[in-house]
Design an enzyme around this catalytic site. Structure first.
Site, mmCIF file in Angstrom:
data_model
loop_
_atom_site.group_PDB
_atom_site.id
_atom_site.type_symbol
_atom_site.label_atom_id
_atom_site.label_comp_id
_atom_site.label_asym_id
_atom_site.label_seq_id
_atom_site.Cartn_x
_atom_site.Cartn_y
_atom_site.Cartn_z
ATOM 1 N N HIS A 104 -5.880 -6.386 7.447
ATOM 2 C CA HIS A 104 -5.963 -6.242 8.897
ATOM 3 C C HIS A 104 -4.832 -5.363 9.386
ATOM 4 O O HIS A 104 -3.727 -5.402 8.835
ATOM 5 C CB HIS A 104 -5.879 -7.616 9.581
ATOM 6 C CG HIS A 104 -6.436 -7.608 10.961
ATOM 7 N ND1 HIS A 104 -5.702 -7.208 12.044
ATOM 8 C CD2 HIS A 104 -7.668 -7.925 11.421
ATOM 9 C CE1 HIS A 104 -6.469 -7.288 13.119
ATOM 10 N NE2 HIS A 104 -7.664 -7.720 12.776
ATOM 11 N N ASP A 133 -13.941 -11.039 9.351
ATOM 12 C CA ASP A 133 -15.246 -10.680 8.808
ATOM 13 C C ASP A 133 -15.556 -11.373 7.492
ATOM 14 O O ASP A 133 -16.714 -11.446 7.088
ATOM 15 C CB ASP A 133 -15.331 -9.157 8.613
ATOM 16 C CG ASP A 133 -15.373 -8.453 9.949
ATOM 17 O OD1 ASP A 133 -16.228 -8.820 10.761
ATOM 18 O OD2 ASP A 133 -14.547 -7.560 10.179
HETATM 19 N N1 COA Z 1 -8.839 -3.703 -0.164
HETATM 20 C C1 COA Z 1 -8.042 -2.954 -0.953
HETATM 21 N N2 COA Z 1 -6.937 -2.357 -0.509
HETATM 22 C C2 COA Z 1 -6.607 -2.505 0.770
HETATM 23 C C3 COA Z 1 -7.378 -3.263 1.646
HETATM 24 C C4 COA Z 1 -8.524 -3.878 1.141
HETATM 25 N N3 COA Z 1 -9.320 -4.602 1.916
HETATM 26 N N4 COA Z 1 -6.808 -3.234 2.866
HETATM 27 C C5 COA Z 1 -5.739 -2.477 2.768
HETATM 28 N N5 COA Z 1 -5.603 -2.028 1.503
HETATM 29 C C6 COA Z 1 -4.563 -1.161 0.975
HETATM 30 C C7 COA Z 1 -4.910 0.287 1.256
HETATM 31 O O1 COA Z 1 -5.687 0.857 0.233
HETATM 32 C C8 COA Z 1 -3.557 0.924 1.381
HETATM 33 O O2 COA Z 1 -3.077 1.221 0.106
HETATM 34 P P1 COA Z 1 -2.221 2.551 -0.194
HETATM 35 O O3 COA Z 1 -1.003 2.425 0.691
HETATM 36 O O4 COA Z 1 -1.940 2.475 -1.645
HETATM 37 O O5 COA Z 1 -3.097 3.700 0.209
HETATM 38 C C9 COA Z 1 -2.706 -0.187 1.956
HETATM 39 O O6 COA Z 1 -3.361 -1.414 1.674
HETATM 40 C C10 COA Z 1 -2.562 -0.074 3.458
HETATM 41 O O7 COA Z 1 -3.848 0.127 4.022
HETATM 42 P P2 COA Z 1 -4.095 0.885 5.399
HETATM 43 O O8 COA Z 1 -5.497 1.397 5.411
HETATM 44 O O9 COA Z 1 -2.987 1.835 5.692
HETATM 45 O O10 COA Z 1 -3.901 -0.290 6.407
HETATM 46 P P3 COA Z 1 -4.615 -0.450 7.774
HETATM 47 O O11 COA Z 1 -3.681 -1.131 8.667
HETATM 48 O O12 COA Z 1 -5.203 0.807 8.307
HETATM 49 O O13 COA Z 1 -5.782 -1.389 7.268
HETATM 50 C C11 COA Z 1 -7.940 -2.188 7.479
HETATM 51 C C12 COA Z 1 -6.521 -2.208 8.028
HETATM 52 C C13 COA Z 1 -8.696 -3.318 8.148
HETATM 53 C C14 COA Z 1 -8.602 -0.852 7.870
HETATM 54 C C15 COA Z 1 -7.926 -2.360 5.942
HETATM 55 O O14 COA Z 1 -7.271 -3.534 5.585
HETATM 56 C C16 COA Z 1 -9.333 -2.313 5.348
HETATM 57 O O15 COA Z 1 -9.869 -1.231 5.134
HETATM 58 N N6 COA Z 1 -9.948 -3.510 5.105
HETATM 59 C C17 COA Z 1 -11.298 -3.572 4.617
HETATM 60 C C18 COA Z 1 -12.270 -3.401 5.767
HETATM 61 C C19 COA Z 1 -12.292 -4.601 6.684
HETATM 62 O O16 COA Z 1 -12.347 -5.742 6.249
HETATM 63 N N7 COA Z 1 -12.289 -4.308 7.991
HETATM 64 C C20 COA Z 1 -12.362 -5.345 9.020
HETATM 65 C C21 COA Z 1 -11.070 -5.459 9.752
HETATM 66 S S1 COA Z 1 -11.075 -6.827 10.872
#
Ligand code: COA
Length: 382
Positions: free
Chosen positions: A262, A319
């Protein structure tokens, strides 16, 4: 070329406004609606009370709740031409595309003023909240080749939704499950779809346009689409003992584990424990395997992602347990985002009214990274 401007891709940590509606405390894992903790609201308040709280600013008295329920129930029916239009849509259409299109279409049946604007007020908000569940249930039936079922004014918002899908009044455990789900999804501060709604409203576009924009933004699997993607994963895993290998394989392919992680929470999403409890109850009621697979998938994902990302805590988000909850209620995986939208409609509309009440056009800046200024090239010389 440096402009001296700070670029915040994804606006992470950037404060772009204020709201009285909800507060996300990501470090401690607390979510409050107008000061009430969702840990208190989820077991004690129903969706109608929460929608009233968000729209009117206070929890309703018994009389206010009755009036609110009556208005919500009276606004459930869809304009006939929209139902007819839905009958002509290809049965393969994605449910979120149908919901977004028909919500946008609702505006066609609401009178406009001389500037082409619809009234954006608490009543148009209630109208949108009421009709969205009708649209989702109607499409669910139409695409299965069945006739839509008319809404029933004597049922709660949650029970009526399930009734419109199946024609059966749901068991209390099912009604409570969907009701608590809608409560938990009702608002979440300036998330992407709510921000989108507020950006649209800030141009003085009306509530129909603003909710349509929010629906479009919710669709992606980094936001509201994650529950559907989680369900796809549960189906692919098939049994709890396959969860560990699944997580390793996904990570080896560079994929994210849907329903995990998140932007705001650095602990487990506070909504997850309520949804997990519901998923457990529903599994006991229906005898399905979704909760057991989800439980093991969360364990394995949390453990393996902690090894992969020692500096970043990645836990289940809202989710994750939405998937087993909605699957156990018989809702197809590709409709999960629509259910998210039905809950969030309360928050979106309240945010739109809050934005309009004290409006300032939302218009950020970007640093320019294209070519420097140069002469125009006539078409014959390109
Ligand atoms: N599975 C695998 N790796 C994950 C992950 C997941 N669900 N969520 C984050 N990470 C990893 C990323 O790959 C990233 O790694 P890196 O630094 O080596 O590239 C790191 O954690 C940071 O991720 P980032 O995308 O910068 O964080 P964010 O704050 O933008 O992420 C989300 C938030 C929700 C977009 C992300 O956790 C995600 O994509 N989750 C899956 C989709 C999801 O469940 N969305 C619903 C949100 S309520």
């Amino acid at each position: 070329m440096s402009t001296g401007m700070v670029v915040d891709r994804g606006l992470e940590g950037v404060v772009v406004g204020h709201t009285d509606l909800s507060n996300v405390e990501g470090q401690v894992g607390r979510l409050t609606y107008r000061g009430y903790d969702i840990d208190d609201l989820a077991p004690n308040a129903n969706f109608e009370e929460i929608a009233h709280l968000l729209l009117y600013g206070h929890l309703p008295s018994a009389k206010e709740l009755e009036d609110f329920k009556r208005e919500l129930a009276s606004r459930r029916e869809l304009p006939g031409p929209l139902l007819t239009a839905m009958q002509t849509v290809p049965k393969t259409a994605w449910p979120m595309d149908v919901l977004r299109t028909i919500v946008s279409g609702l505006a066609l049946f609401v009178p406009v003023n001389n500037h082409g604007e619809h009234v954006s007020d608490v009543h148009s908000a209630i109208e949108l909240i009421a009709k969205m569940t009708t649209i989702v249930a109607a499409w669910d039936r139409i695409r299965r080749g069945l006739d839509p079922i008319e809404p029933r004014a004597d049922l709660s918002h949650a029970a009526n939704f399930l009734y419109m899908r199946t024609g059966k009044v749901p068991a209390p455990v099912e009604e409570d499950a969907i009701d608590t789900y809608l409560v938990l999804l009702a608002d979440h501060s300036f998330n992407a779809s709510t921000f989108s709604a507020r950006v649209t409203a800030s141009t003085r576009a009306d509530i129909y346009a603003s909710v349509t924009a929010a629906l479009a933004t919710l669709t992606g699997d980094l936001h509201g689409g994650a529950a559907s993607a989680t369900y796809t994963n549960l189906v692919a895993i098939g049994s709890p003992d396959k969860a560990e290998k699944f997580v390793h394989d996904e990570i080896a392919k560079g994929n994210r584990i849907m329903g995990m992680g998140h932007r705001e929470y650095r602990v487990r999403d506070p909504r997850a424990k309520h949804l997990e409890a519901i998923a457990k109850d529903l599994a006991a009621h229906s005898g399905t395997k979704w909760y057991a697979i989800a439980r093991e998938l969360e364990n394995q994902s949390q453990r393996i992602l902690a090894e992969e990302h020692p500096d970043r805590k990645i836990y289940a988000n809202v989710d994750f347990y939405t998937a087993p909850v909605l699957a156990d209620l018989g809702i197809p995986g590709d409709e999960f985002t629509c259910l998210f939208a039905c809950g969030r409609a309360a928050g979106w509309t309240a945010h739109i009214l809050e934005q309009l009440h004290d409006n300032r056009l939302i218009r950020p800046q970007a640093t320019y990274s294209g070519p420097p200024p140069g002469p125009f090239v006539p078409i014959g010389k390109r």
